[in-house]
Structures are given as C-alpha cells and as structure tokens.
Write an enzyme that holds these catalytic residues in place. Sequence first.
Site, PDB file in Angstrom:
ATOM      1  N   CYS A  73     -16.811   0.851 -29.547  1.00  0.00           N
ATOM      2  CA  CYS A  73     -17.263   2.165 -29.094  1.00  0.00           C
ATOM      3  C   CYS A  73     -18.613   2.140 -28.412  1.00  0.00           C
ATOM      4  O   CYS A  73     -19.184   3.189 -28.139  1.00  0.00           O
ATOM      5  CB  CYS A  73     -17.326   3.117 -30.288  1.00  0.00           C
ATOM      6  SG  CYS A  73     -18.409   2.548 -31.611  1.00  0.00           S
ATOM      7  N   LYS A  74     -19.167   0.976 -28.118  1.00  0.00           N
ATOM      8  CA  LYS A  74     -20.537   0.929 -27.596  1.00  0.00           C
ATOM      9  C   LYS A  74     -20.706   1.736 -26.322  1.00  0.00           C
ATOM     10  O   LYS A  74     -21.704   2.401 -26.110  1.00  0.00           O
ATOM     11  CB  LYS A  74     -20.941  -0.530 -27.353  1.00  0.00           C
ATOM     12  CG  LYS A  74     -21.085  -1.331 -28.630  1.00  0.00           C
ATOM     13  CD  LYS A  74     -21.466  -2.765 -28.339  1.00  0.00           C
ATOM     14  CE  LYS A  74     -21.575  -3.576 -29.620  1.00  0.00           C
ATOM     15  NZ  LYS A  74     -21.899  -4.999 -29.363  1.00  0.00           N
TER      16      LYS A  74
END
Length: 392
Positions: free
Chosen positions: A92-93
Amino acid sequence: MTDYLKVVDLFSGPGGLSRGFEDARNSNYQFKTIVANDINEHAGDTYKANHKGTEFILGSIADEGTKKKIISAVKKKTGKSTVDLVIGGPPCKGFSLANKMTRDMDNPMNHLMFHFFEMVKRLNPAAFVMENVPGIVAMENGKVVELLINKFKKLGYKNADYMFLNAADYGAPQLRKRAFIVGSKSEIPIEDPAKTHGSNEDLKKDSSLLPYVTLIDAIDDLPTIRTGSITSRNDDYLPKSNPFQAEMRKKSDKVKDHVITKNTPLVIERIKTVPPGGNWEDIPRKLMQVDGKYSGIENAHSMIYKRLLKKEPAITITNFRKGMIIHPTQNRLFSVREAARIQTFPDDYIFKGGLSAKQQQVADAVPVMLARKVSESILKHLHQVIKVPHTR
C-alpha cells in the site's frame, strides 16, 4: 461434514487475512487457504509456522515464474486450476494518504494491484477480496478504484464494488480504516459486515452495539516491561479482565514476543516528558536537539513520539518502532505482542525473524478480527450463490 471453500492468498504477509478468513463459519461452510504467496522471506516463515496445511510460494507476483508456481501448486492441491476465492492485499505504499509524493500510477508499487487482477483472471475464482489502505479510494480522484471495478466487472464479477471499513467497529482495539474491493460472479450484492462495536455516540443511536475495545482493555494483562529493559521479567500473564483478553489467550499459557527495541537513555528521557495523547511537540527542544537527529523537527509527522490514550482504541499501528509510538502508561515503546494484540492476532500466533522483521510484519498485517468479519460476509454470500463440493 464441513464444506471447504478453497482460497489462494496473494501478498499474504504473515497471514492476518488468511487467519481471519479461516476463522469464519457459516453453517457447515468454511474457508481453507490452500496456497499463499509473498515476496518477504520472514513473513513467509511466519505464515508457514501458523498455516501448516498451506503451500507457500516465496517470490514476487510480478514475475511470470511466480505466477506459474502458484497455479501449479493449486493444480497439485485440487487437481484443477481454479479456486473458490482469491484474497490479498497488494503493498500500500503508493496508496497511503500519508505518501502524497507517490500516490499515482507512476509508482511501480501501484502496478502490483494489476498483478492481483491477472491472478484472479487466471485462477477464475467464484469471488475475490482485495484489501488496501483508504488512500486507494481517493487515488487519482477515485479513477483507480473505478478502473479496477470496471475491469473486474468485464471479467465477469458482476457485483464488483468496494467496502470502506474501520477495524474498531468490529471488535479490534484500533481505529484502522481499510478498503476492500470485492466481487463475485453473482449479481447479488455482497453486503458490508454489520458493525458490532461503536463509540459512545454510536451507542446512543444503536443500543445493540458494544462499546469500542480500548487499548488498555486489550493489553493490561501482559506483564510490565521496566523502563530501560527490553522484555518483562517473566512470561506469565496477569489476571484477564475482559472477553477480548480471554479470546486472545485461550490457546496460550505463556506470553510470547513481549519484547521491545532497546532505547538509549536520551530516548527514554524524551519519552518520559510526553503526556497521554501528546507527541514530539511536548518534548523540550533541548532534549530533541541533543544528537542533532531532529534539526528539522518542526516538519515531523504528528505521530512521532505519540503516546497513546489508554481508554480509547489505538490509532492505526504502522511501524511502531520507527514511528516511536509510546505505551499509554509505561515509559517505553510497544512490544511485538502488544502490537499483535492491537492487530488482533491471537497469542498463540508465532512470528519469525529478528525483532525488526517481527515489528514490520505485525505493522503491515490486516487485523484478524476485521478480516474475519469480511470473511463472514463473503461466506454468507457464497453460501447463497454457489454449490460447494465436499472436501476431505
């Protein structure tokens, strides 16, 4: 006799999503993860230690070779190349609202969600669940989620949609919001799980809800770690005081992984100055500037040196060591086990790797209780729309 729905878990991490899905029941229906995949070796070791019957494939899902290994493992387990459900949470960065610089499709990490889509296409499950941070819903003004949902619909998942859920609403002691993109081959909508817990304001509106599980309710049966130490003097539980604690420790007789990063005397002095609910702004500047590391402290995130409130659910637990998240009543950071409690991993769940690896695994995981509630909705839905063959 149990009817098992076969699951593939992609981007599995240490297995929070798998554990939650396998904990769900609907009549005699139950999910069983047969194959899992992740690129992180330590997370893989943790997964294998806790999911003995699952074939784990180590490697990047972006590599064609890894995709083929997953499909081959499915065929080996089932005799065919399809499963009932594909789940997973692409990293999810790039989607996090805290990561404003790379929250667009130029970030290669964001392309991993399309590898998830490709595996759904190849495995042709009856349903899928893709978990991610809330930022994915806002990304490119909502166009990314819209694109994904339309792609899944064209693939035959007619009811594809997303859920926006808060873990605290389902019994986790943490205000952690997550997006779940879901779909099945049916036109029947997949219902959001009904909330079971709420804030004091929520309870005034709905008397059927239970109050939020607070941070202190989640962890105060774990032994004290003295200031300056890295673990407690023993691994004995304190008396349990509520149903959450009883649930977490029902298969464990000793406290495991109750260990923290050793802090320097300077860091400990900083921690001592932070009041409940406070952060780095409450630390005297003379303490912050001693080693020169915080020369630009005015630009620091509000969560740096954040001391959590004991009578509220925790904030979202990211990497609690790097973020310097402080225990509500003790002058130290959180232990691996305390963070695992906040993420609702049961106490018998084993984490592998060094301390830093364990901390990152716990921080990145999907809260088990939230995963279970999503699983219950999917299981109820599939019970309605597909006939599941008996599996031994």
